[in-house]
Design an enzyme around this catalytic site. Structure first.
Site, PDB file in Angstrom:
ATOM      1  N   ARG A 178       0.813  -1.226   0.000  1.00 44.34           N
ATOM      2  CA  ARG A 178       0.000   0.000   0.000  1.00 44.34           C
ATOM      3  C   ARG A 178       0.843   1.271   0.000  1.00 44.34           C
ATOM      4  O   ARG A 178       0.313   2.372  -0.061  1.00 44.34           O
ATOM      5  CB  ARG A 178      -0.990  -0.009   1.168  1.00 44.34           C
ATOM      6  CG  ARG A 178      -2.050   1.076   1.070  1.00 44.34           C
ATOM      7  CD  ARG A 178      -3.135   0.938   2.107  1.00 44.34           C
ATOM      8  NE  ARG A 178      -2.618   0.647   3.429  1.00 44.34           N
ATOM      9  CZ  ARG A 178      -1.989   1.529   4.221  1.00 44.34           C
ATOM     10  NH1 ARG A 178      -1.803   2.770   3.825  1.00 44.34           N
ATOM     11  NH2 ARG A 178      -1.551   1.168   5.400  1.00 44.34           N
ATOM     12  N   TYR A 217     -16.297   9.657 -19.194  1.00 48.99           N
ATOM     13  CA  TYR A 217     -16.592   8.260 -18.865  1.00 48.99           C
ATOM     14  C   TYR A 217     -17.638   8.246 -17.742  1.00 48.99           C
ATOM     15  O   TYR A 217     -17.518   8.985 -16.760  1.00 48.99           O
ATOM     16  CB  TYR A 217     -15.298   7.575 -18.419  1.00 48.99           C
ATOM     17  CG  TYR A 217     -15.507   6.214 -17.815  1.00 48.99           C
ATOM     18  CD1 TYR A 217     -15.870   5.137 -18.609  1.00 48.99           C
ATOM     19  CD2 TYR A 217     -15.350   6.005 -16.453  1.00 48.99           C
ATOM     20  CE1 TYR A 217     -16.081   3.889 -18.054  1.00 48.99           C
ATOM     21  CE2 TYR A 217     -15.551   4.753 -15.889  1.00 48.99           C
ATOM     22  CZ  TYR A 217     -15.915   3.699 -16.693  1.00 48.99           C
ATOM     23  OH  TYR A 217     -16.121   2.467 -16.150  1.00 48.99           O
ATOM     24  N   ASP A 251      -7.459  11.874 -18.971  1.00 43.56           N
ATOM     25  CA  ASP A 251      -7.689  10.432 -18.973  1.00 43.56           C
ATOM     26  C   ASP A 251      -7.352   9.962 -20.388  1.00 43.56           C
ATOM     27  O   ASP A 251      -8.078  10.242 -21.340  1.00 43.56           O
ATOM     28  CB  ASP A 251      -9.162  10.146 -18.615  1.00 43.56           C
ATOM     29  CG  ASP A 251      -9.484   8.652 -18.582  1.00 43.56           C
ATOM     30  OD1 ASP A 251      -8.800   7.881 -19.269  1.00 43.56           O
ATOM     31  OD2 ASP A 251     -10.448   8.287 -17.890  1.00 43.56           O
ATOM     32  N   LYS A 261      -8.208  -1.546 -19.705  1.00 45.85           N
ATOM     33  CA  LYS A 261      -8.519  -1.481 -21.129  1.00 45.85           C
ATOM     34  C   LYS A 261      -7.269  -1.824 -21.966  1.00 45.85           C
ATOM     35  O   LYS A 261      -6.867  -2.967 -21.979  1.00 45.85           O
ATOM     36  CB  LYS A 261      -9.074  -0.096 -21.464  1.00 45.85           C
ATOM     37  CG  LYS A 261     -10.101   0.430 -20.443  1.00 45.85           C
ATOM     38  CD  LYS A 261     -11.360  -0.409 -20.366  1.00 45.85           C
ATOM     39  CE  LYS A 261     -12.238  -0.074 -19.152  1.00 45.85           C
ATOM     40  NZ  LYS A 261     -12.579   1.323 -18.969  1.00 45.85           N
TER      41      LYS A 261
HETATM   42  C1  LIG Z   1     -13.046   2.079 -17.953  1.00 45.33           C
HETATM   43  C2  LIG Z   1     -12.674   3.489 -17.882  1.00 45.33           C
HETATM   44  C3  LIG Z   1     -12.389   4.099 -16.641  1.00 45.33           C
HETATM   45  C4  LIG Z   1     -12.532   3.371 -15.315  1.00 45.33           C
HETATM   46  O1  LIG Z   1     -11.595   2.358 -15.181  1.00 45.33           O
HETATM   47  P1  LIG Z   1     -11.797   1.059 -14.237  1.00 45.33           P
HETATM   48  O2  LIG Z   1     -10.534   0.307 -14.467  1.00 45.33           O
HETATM   49  O3  LIG Z   1     -13.046   0.381 -14.667  1.00 45.33           O
HETATM   50  O4  LIG Z   1     -11.915   1.582 -12.830  1.00 45.33           O
HETATM   51  C5  LIG Z   1     -12.016   5.426 -16.661  1.00 45.33           C
HETATM   52  N1  LIG Z   1     -11.914   6.120 -17.816  1.00 45.33           N
HETATM   53  C6  LIG Z   1     -12.186   5.574 -19.004  1.00 45.33           C
HETATM   54  C7  LIG Z   1     -12.060   6.400 -20.247  1.00 45.33           C
HETATM   55  C8  LIG Z   1     -12.574   4.247 -19.092  1.00 45.33           C
HETATM   56  O5  LIG Z   1     -12.854   3.709 -20.287  1.00 45.33           O
END
Ligand SMILES: *Cc1c(COP(=O)(O)O)cnc(C)c1O
Length: 385
Positions: free
Chosen positions: A46, A100, A172, A197
């Site tokens: 952590r 998102y 992001d 992803k």
């Molecule tokens: C899926 C996604 C998230 C969130 O991610 P998790 O791993 O599900 O917590 C944030 N931003 C975008 C653009 C995403 O596609």
């Protein structure tokens, strides 16, 4: 040192050679308990400083052109850490309005509790940002390409506004991946990924990442150890393994997505295709300026009524109807029923997300097979003429 190409960095950056076996692959160090005498650092999962966490963070920092990086247990762990590290009671933040869904909801539900105010803006419109800018604005947050309409945000414009007021710009970068876009090159301060992803890329791990300067990372680290969203050694190892093929995968996914969007655009059964690599995309010039590839995500609308859209999805043989994105398998979804189901029909309509819009995450299969699959599924539905 001369900058290496992305594909080489994917394989070699941050490499750790086990001093005992000299093996090629970073061993998995599952310890949660480490000796504290005569050591420079006190390692603890952590604290984000165990060997597997450090190795994969180093690779990500290099791939995103940042000074340093941290890996966390999900994309949302990364996002919440960044937001609550940068914002405090009395502050204001500016967010892109088509974020998102998970991020959007986190803002709606969590911010007010902590006395933080916010504005959602049309992030591509500089005036719309400036109009909402207040003396207590502390950050600007965006996502590009956006989900599911593949709209782009001008990263240079956003970072310049933030720099002018000495506040943070946060991006992001999940959809583009570090292969196709590096926001830090355009002056942005913080890059976030849902590693679930493209970074993971095989639809089998959940993780997130933050990439920034050392100075900002101190702040994020201080909040992250309290929120506790750390990543275990086994998943770090899987992420490291996945990153070795990131360039290979994303280049193939981008090439496939371009070929499929060209096919869709020519097809009279398709009403509209959203893909930043098409010259018909309204921000194609911006795409060429700030992206080195256009990614594996695209969306389109069929010229058919809603029941036929469902039939089209059922007819597909290679594409799976599934949520999430970025994996080696091609998947397709209806945003109105999945990622954007929490919005009201009215909100979706305002955002330009039709109930008939389909979003595809293109995998690494042969593009001819994917096109043939779409073609046969289309040939078996009734279309509007
Ligand atoms: C899926 C996604 C998230 C969130 O991610 P998790 O791993 O599900 O917590 C944030 N931003 C975008 C653009 C995403 O596609």
């Amino acid at each position: 040192m001369k900058k290496k190409s992305k594909a080489t960095d994917c394989v070699h950056a941050g490499k750790f050679i086990d001093p005992i076996t000299k093996g090629m692959v970073t061993p998995i160090y599952p310890s949660t308990s480490y000796d504290y005498i005569n050591t420079e650092i006190q390692a603890y999962p952590r604290y984000f400083n165990t060997p597997n966490q450090k190795v994969v963070s180093e690779k990500l920092a290099i791939l995103e052109h940042g000074e340093t990086a941290m890996v966390l247990s999900s994309g949302m762990a990364a996002i919440s850490t960044v937001l609550f590290a940068l914002l405090r009671n009395g502050d204001h933040a500016i967010f892109q309005k088509d974020l998102y869904g998970g991020t959007y909801h986190a803002i709606l539900v969590e911010m007010e509790k902590f006395g933080i105010s916010y504005s959602f803006v049309d992030i591509n419109n500089e005036n719309s940002i400036l109009e909402e800018f207040k003396s207590n604005t502390r950050l600007i947050y965006c996502e590009t390409p956006s989900n599911p309409l593949m709209k782009l945000t001008d990263l240079k414009m956003v970072s310049a506004i933030a720099k002018d007021s000495n506040i943070a710009s946060v991006v992001d970068n999940t959809f583009a991946s570090p292969i196709n876009q590096n926001p830090i090159d355009f002056g942005c301060d913080v890059v976030i990924h849902s590693g679930t992803k493209y970074l993971g890329g095989h639809s089998d791990i959940c993780c997130g990442a933050i990439i920034s300067s050392h100075e900002l990372m101190k702040l994020f680290w201080g909040t992250a150890i309290h929120f506790g969203g750390s990543l275990n050694a086994e998943t770090c190892s899987l992420l490291e393994r996945s990153l070795k093929t990131l360039a290979l995968r994303v280049e193939k996914q981008s090439q496939n997505a371009l070929e499929i969007s060209k096919y869709l655009e020519k097809n009279t059964l398709i009403k509209k295709v959203n893909y930043p690599g098409l010259p018909s995309h309204p921000q194609y010039d911006l795409a060429m300026n700030q992206m080195s590839g256009y990614g594996g995500m695209l969306s389109f609308e069929l010229n058919a009524n809603i029941n036929e859209v469902d039939k089209f999805l059922e007819n597909l043989k290679i594409f799976h109807t599934a949520m999430s994105l970025g994996g080696v398998d091609s998947i397709i979804s209806t945003p109105a029923k999945t990622s954007h189901s929490k919005m009201t029909a009215r909100q979706r309509e305002e955002a330009g997300i039709s109930d008939k819009l389909l979003r595809a995450s293109i995998g690494i299969e042969d593009s001819r097979d994917l096109i043939e699959d779409i073609d046969q599924a289309l040939s078996r539905i009734k279309v509007l003429v």
